[in-house]
Design a protein around this motif. Structure first.
Motif: not given
Length: 106
Positions: A86-106
């Motif tokens: 969603t637009d909101a999901g894409r915005d959140v994904a753009a702000m997230a920083v990958p952790d050591k496992s490659g998953k996004a974390a805020l």
């Protein structure tokens, strides 16, 4: 629903919140139990961009769906969620920083 990424983080830790509410290990544990009950019953736990959007039922502000919740030894509640396209999901994904496992974390 399709996902564009995975988000994980802490949703609540024991202590006094910014709005002056006291959260204990016990009441965080009860919240984790309730959420796990919803998840095991097949219910969706949406993540919105704000409490206001959630209260108003603004589905356009849905950014992710919670897929896992647990409590750590210190009493904090943690989550994993699928970020949705969603637009909101894409915005959140753009702000997230990958952790050591490659998953996004805020």
């Amino acid at each position: 629903m399709a996902r564009i990424g995975t988000l994980r983080g802490t949703f609540l830790a024991p202590g006094v919140s910014k709005n002056k509410r006291v959260y204990t290990r016990e009441n965080i544990g009860r919240a984790v139990e309730r959420m796990n009950g919803r998840l095991s019953g097949g219910q969706v736990i949406p993540m919105h961009t704000s409490h206001k959007a959630n209260a108003e039922g603004d589905t356009r502000a849905t950014a992710a769906h919670v897929t896992k919740v647990y409590q750590d030894d210190a009493g904090a509640g943690h989550f994993e969620a699928d970020i949705i396209p969603t637009d909101a999901g894409r915005d959140v994904a753009a702000m997230a920083v990958p952790d050591k496992s490659g998953k996004a974390a805020l």
